[in-house]
Write a protein that holds these residues in place. Structure first.
Motif, PDB file in Angstrom:
ATOM      1  N   VAL A   1      49.351  49.194  39.284  1.00  0.00           N
ATOM      2  CA  VAL A   1      48.651  50.280  39.764  1.00  0.00           C
ATOM      3  C   VAL A   1      49.087  51.614  39.153  1.00  0.00           C
ATOM      4  CG1 VAL A   1      47.832  51.341  41.804  1.00  0.00           C
ATOM      5  CG2 VAL A   1      48.064  49.012  41.887  1.00  0.00           C
ATOM      6  N   SER A   2      48.233  52.479  38.682  1.00  0.00           N
ATOM      7  CA  SER A   2      48.652  53.842  38.388  1.00  0.00           C
ATOM      8  C   SER A   2      47.200  54.581  38.316  1.00  0.00           C
ATOM      9  CB  SER A   2      49.178  53.721  36.808  1.00  0.00           C
ATOM     10  OG  SER A   2      48.266  53.252  36.010  1.00  0.00           O
ATOM     11  N   ILE A   3      47.595  55.916  38.326  1.00  0.00           N
ATOM     12  CA  ILE A   3      46.348  56.897  38.346  1.00  0.00           C
ATOM     13  C   ILE A   3      45.385  56.422  37.007  1.00  0.00           C
ATOM     14  CG2 ILE A   3      45.413  59.270  38.025  1.00  0.00           C
ATOM     15  CD1 ILE A   3      48.085  60.131  39.344  1.00  0.00           C
ATOM     16  N   GLY A   4      44.179  56.311  37.641  1.00  0.00           N
ATOM     17  CA  GLY A   4      42.980  55.631  36.529  1.00  0.00           C
ATOM     18  C   GLY A   4      43.088  54.379  36.231  1.00  0.00           C
ATOM     19  N   LYS A   5      43.925  53.521  36.673  1.00  0.00           N
ATOM     20  CA  LYS A   5      44.067  52.024  36.548  1.00  0.00           C
ATOM     21  C   LYS A   5      44.436  51.460  37.704  1.00  0.00           C
ATOM     22  CE  LYS A   5      45.899  51.200  32.370  1.00  0.00           C
ATOM     23  NZ  LYS A   5      46.837  50.748  31.195  1.00  0.00           N
ATOM     24  N   PRO A   6      43.294  50.865  38.569  1.00  0.00           N
ATOM     25  CA  PRO A   6      43.350  50.460  39.829  1.00  0.00           C
ATOM     26  C   PRO A   6      43.596  48.731  39.388  1.00  0.00           C
ATOM     27  CG  PRO A   6      41.133  50.857  39.414  1.00  0.00           C
ATOM     28  CD  PRO A   6      42.049  51.607  38.468  1.00  0.00           C
ATOM     29  N   VAL A   7      43.984  48.097  40.301  1.00  0.00           N
ATOM     30  CA  VAL A   7      44.107  46.725  40.197  1.00  0.00           C
ATOM     31  C   VAL A   7      43.081  46.112  41.184  1.00  0.00           C
ATOM     32  CG1 VAL A   7      45.422  44.666  40.791  1.00  0.00           C
ATOM     33  CG2 VAL A   7      46.606  46.471  39.755  1.00  0.00           C
ATOM     34  N   TYR A   8      42.219  45.039  40.507  1.00  0.00           N
ATOM     35  CA  TYR A   8      41.056  44.445  41.294  1.00  0.00           C
ATOM     36  C   TYR A   8      41.436  43.184  41.478  1.00  0.00           C
ATOM     37  CZ  TYR A   8      38.478  48.525  39.303  1.00  0.00           C
ATOM     38  OH  TYR A   8      38.029  49.729  39.142  1.00  0.00           O
ATOM     39  N   LEU A   9      41.319  42.813  42.922  1.00  0.00           N
ATOM     40  CA  LEU A   9      41.776  41.514  43.397  1.00  0.00           C
ATOM     41  C   LEU A   9      40.548  40.591  43.637  1.00  0.00           C
ATOM     42  CD1 LEU A   9      44.353  42.529  45.867  1.00  0.00           C
ATOM     43  CD2 LEU A   9      45.034  41.925  43.680  1.00  0.00           C
ATOM     44  N   THR A  10      40.382  39.408  43.315  1.00  0.00           N
ATOM     45  CA  THR A  10      39.394  38.558  43.360  1.00  0.00           C
ATOM     46  C   THR A  10      39.673  37.405  44.595  1.00  0.00           C
ATOM     47  OG1 THR A  10      40.412  36.941  41.564  1.00  0.00           O
ATOM     48  CG2 THR A  10      38.627  38.798  41.002  1.00  0.00           C
ATOM     49  N   LYS A  11      38.677  37.202  44.807  1.00  0.00           N
ATOM     50  CA  LYS A  11      38.737  35.722  45.820  1.00  0.00           C
ATOM     51  C   LYS A  11      37.942  34.832  45.628  1.00  0.00           C
ATOM     52  CE  LYS A  11      38.994  35.127  51.016  1.00  0.00           C
ATOM     53  NZ  LYS A  11      39.083  35.916  52.286  1.00  0.00           N
TER      54      LYS A  11
END
Length: 89
Positions: A20-30
């Motif tokens: 995770v960083s500014i401008g780079k979120p981490v998307y989580l899937t379920k």
């Protein structure tokens, strides 16, 4: 390129948070579908500021339209309105 990971990767959350960083979120899937996003707190604060500014601009635009359609309120009437409100308290 977005970073997409299964929610099960949170078992080792340290490695997820490192991505995770500014401008780079981490998307989580379920179950293969997008469910959550982890964003940097500074980015979230900027998002909230922008959202508040947009909401204010929308309300100001509604007020402008109302003034044009129904007439404007004079400054003295506005002052009197708030004086009455203060005296009611």
């Amino acid at each position: 390129m977005p970073i997409i990971k299964p929610i099960s990767d949170l078992r080792n959350y340290t490695s997820v948070l490192q991505d995770v960083s500014i401008g780079k979120p981490v998307y989580l899937t379920k179950n293969g579908r997008g469910c959550y996003a982890i964003v940097d707190i500074a980015e979230q604060e900027e998002y909230e500021k922008a959202r508040a500014a947009l909401q204010l601009m929308c309300e100001l635009e509604q007020g402008r339209k109302s003034g044009e359609e129904h007439g404007w309120t004079s400054a003295s009437d506005v002052r009197e309105h708030f004086r009455r409100k203060v005296n009611e308290e």
